[in-house]
Design an enzyme around this catalytic site. Sequence first.
Site, PDB file in Angstrom:
ATOM      1  N   GLU A  68     -12.166   3.643 -14.059  1.00 35.62           N
ATOM      2  CA  GLU A  68     -12.415   2.556 -15.003  1.00 35.62           C
ATOM      3  C   GLU A  68     -13.251   1.438 -14.389  1.00 35.62           C
ATOM      4  O   GLU A  68     -13.637   0.497 -15.062  1.00 35.62           O
ATOM      5  CB  GLU A  68     -11.081   1.970 -15.504  1.00 35.62           C
ATOM      6  N   THR A 128     -10.703  10.226 -17.178  1.00 36.56           N
ATOM      7  CA  THR A 128      -9.701  10.088 -16.123  1.00 36.56           C
ATOM      8  C   THR A 128      -8.351  10.607 -16.593  1.00 36.56           C
ATOM      9  O   THR A 128      -7.965  10.373 -17.738  1.00 36.56           O
ATOM     10  CB  THR A 128      -9.577   8.628 -15.646  1.00 36.56           C
ATOM     11  N   TRP A 131      11.121  -4.043  -4.140  1.00 35.61           N
ATOM     12  CA  TRP A 131      10.155  -2.951  -4.073  1.00 35.61           C
ATOM     13  C   TRP A 131      10.234  -2.198  -2.750  1.00 35.61           C
ATOM     14  O   TRP A 131      10.360  -2.810  -1.702  1.00 35.61           O
ATOM     15  CB  TRP A 131       8.713  -3.486  -4.189  1.00 35.61           C
ATOM     16  N   LYS A 153      12.145   1.058  -6.829  1.00 34.66           N
ATOM     17  CA  LYS A 153      12.746  -0.274  -6.885  1.00 34.66           C
ATOM     18  C   LYS A 153      14.225  -0.150  -6.542  1.00 34.66           C
ATOM     19  O   LYS A 153      14.997   0.407  -7.309  1.00 34.66           O
ATOM     20  CB  LYS A 153      12.558  -0.870  -8.281  1.00 34.66           C
TER      21      LYS A 153
HETATM   22  P1  AMP Z   1      -9.087   7.364 -10.116  1.00 33.11           P
HETATM   23  O1  AMP Z   1      -9.448   6.712 -11.375  1.00 33.11           O
HETATM   24  O2  AMP Z   1      -8.715   8.806 -10.295  1.00 33.11           O
HETATM   25  O3  AMP Z   1     -10.104   7.143  -9.052  1.00 33.11           O
HETATM   26  O4  AMP Z   1      -7.765   6.716  -9.599  1.00 33.11           O
HETATM   27  C1  AMP Z   1      -7.696   5.357  -9.337  1.00 33.11           C
HETATM   28  C2  AMP Z   1      -6.401   5.066  -8.680  1.00 33.11           C
HETATM   29  O5  AMP Z   1      -6.332   5.748  -7.420  1.00 33.11           O
HETATM   30  C3  AMP Z   1      -6.199   3.640  -8.352  1.00 33.11           C
HETATM   31  O6  AMP Z   1      -5.719   2.898  -9.458  1.00 33.11           O
HETATM   32  C4  AMP Z   1      -5.186   3.726  -7.242  1.00 33.11           C
HETATM   33  O7  AMP Z   1      -3.879   3.938  -7.771  1.00 33.11           O
HETATM   34  C5  AMP Z   1      -5.609   4.961  -6.512  1.00 33.11           C
HETATM   35  N1  AMP Z   1      -6.467   4.612  -5.394  1.00 33.11           N
HETATM   36  C6  AMP Z   1      -7.813   4.629  -5.326  1.00 33.11           C
HETATM   37  N2  AMP Z   1      -8.236   4.257  -4.118  1.00 33.11           N
HETATM   38  C7  AMP Z   1      -7.143   3.973  -3.384  1.00 33.11           C
HETATM   39  C8  AMP Z   1      -6.905   3.510  -2.059  1.00 33.11           C
HETATM   40  N3  AMP Z   1      -7.878   3.285  -1.199  1.00 33.11           N
HETATM   41  N4  AMP Z   1      -5.617   3.307  -1.694  1.00 33.11           N
HETATM   42  C9  AMP Z   1      -4.595   3.536  -2.539  1.00 33.11           C
HETATM   43  N5  AMP Z   1      -4.762   3.980  -3.785  1.00 33.11           N
HETATM   44  C10 AMP Z   1      -6.013   4.191  -4.218  1.00 33.11           C
END
Ligand code: AMP
Length: 548
Positions: A334, A189, A450, A445
């Site tokens: 993860e 990732t 927030w 912020k």
């Molecule tokens: P990844 O490991 O590339 O899938 O990224 C994971 C991250 O994507 C999460 O920690 C979130 O920050 C973001 N993410 C995944 N799904 C969503 C969702 N439905 N809404 C908002 N953010 C998301």
Amino acid sequence: MPGLMGQMMQMPLMISSLIVHAARHFGDTEIVSKRAEGDIHRTDWKAAELRARKLAQALARLGCGPGDRVATLAWNGYRHLEIYYGASGSQLVCHTINPRLFPEQIAWIANDADDKVLCFDLTFLPLIEKLAPGLKTVKHFVLMTDRAHMPAQTGIPNLRCYEELVEAENGDYAWPEFDENTASSICYTSGTTGNPKGAVYSHRSTVLHAYASALPDSLGCAARDVILPVVPMFHVNAWGLPYSVPLVGAKLVFPGPHLDGKSLYELFEEEKVTFSAGVPTVWLGLITYAQQNKLKFSSFKRTVIGGSACPPAMMHTLEDEFGVEVIHAWGMTEMSPIGTVSKLKSKHDALDPQARHKLLEKQGRVVYGVDMMILDDNDKPLPWDGQASGNLVVRGPWVIDRYFQHSGSPLVRVDGRDWFPTGDVATIDADGFMQITDRSKDVIKSGGEWISSIDLENIAMAHPAVHEAAAIACRHPKWDERPLLVVVKKPNAEVTAQELLGFFEGRIAKWQIPDDIVFVSEIPHTATGKIQKLKLREQFKEHRLPGT
Ligand code: AMP
């Protein structure tokens, strides 16, 4: 003193059991792939399982042994699926690499993972010809095609033909049983700081995740479905669909590299796809194509959207114009990846449609197996009142407890247990619906309060002239940070900064409205399609907000 022990069989949860199940009970159910070569290929679960066994034999013949990494640089397709099972099922580790990363990063990842075999689609032949000398650990390069498509000349040493390797074997191979905690696959990732980091999944975590994700209140997969994962098999194993689809015995359709609106639309219609999954960006192309050509879907009923927040405007278009139910889900590499899915409870039937939709726009409730909490900055749990917003942490049998090759633990200890900090900031309501309000690494912020960049982006994206919007924090002498909105207009659309700012009136608290808007021709994205907020912040470091 142990109490009375259960008296059930000890059967390790093996990934191979998923495809064996599909082959036995859904043997003639199809797997359809649009290939990198350009044509359509048809097979079924019975044939796929046999070829996965042959591949396992071929990989052993190449000298692979337990724990060796078999990397893929490939689109969604049946050969990729065979590698998922042939490698993991024979106690090797399938390492899916994201081909959209920069070449140097791909080489870095392959070296870091100590990949022994690299299988790649025809599309990536020029890339691998360039990278091969730097891939120090790779002993065998395998081109995922047939003899007819092999290059006459190549600089890749000892390049092998995938079809020849598979066809040389007889399939007389019994899937082995071993410790279910054995590594099955690795996915890197870039959603963390520094170099990409590997999440190492196990047979146990993958099978449990497949069970949980197929449930009605998760993705809700069934044997009668025709499932097309648009989400790539190099993004967290296509959200686990290559495992949950054989678990339920559905038909699987792979789009290969053909992800534009027209190609997807045609495949959806020709194969009678009922269910799909992908990040918000991919639906933009499909929606635009269907709208421009006044097309409707004849079989497409539901889609999971996740990976980034799904803009409510997109949900409405899919639902109201096309009759496609949007299932909003949240997860991470993860987390294998599924954490939460937004599905209503029966008591929500009493709500008015708008209130129901507001819930569906949230990231949703956890699926059984995942536990979550929100914490304040001192790691104190915050209430589930839908108001308090804090750092989201999770735990569960398909959540990592460390990164590959990293000695330090990423976990935090709260209430005597270890939790994985997601880097997301969220609220949780009394019904357990989680809503991401921001990311701790990317948060605005203002005066200690927030402001959700996601809210600002969703509002902007609902404006008819806006193609894409990103809200970033901009330095402010009084408030520390104030939001700046960076906008790409739709082609031929016109809107002024003043008009767009006016659009926020009444849609969000006054103090949360961005201080300024800048129009750009392009917003930078990562290889996985996420907005590069750090880069944008860097780009607008010197931006002077009005009145400062
Ligand atoms: P990844 O490991 O590339 O899938 O990224 C994971 C991250 O994507 C999460 O920690 C979130 O920050 C973001 N993410 C995944 N799904 C969503 C969702 N439905 N809404 C908002 N953010 C998301």
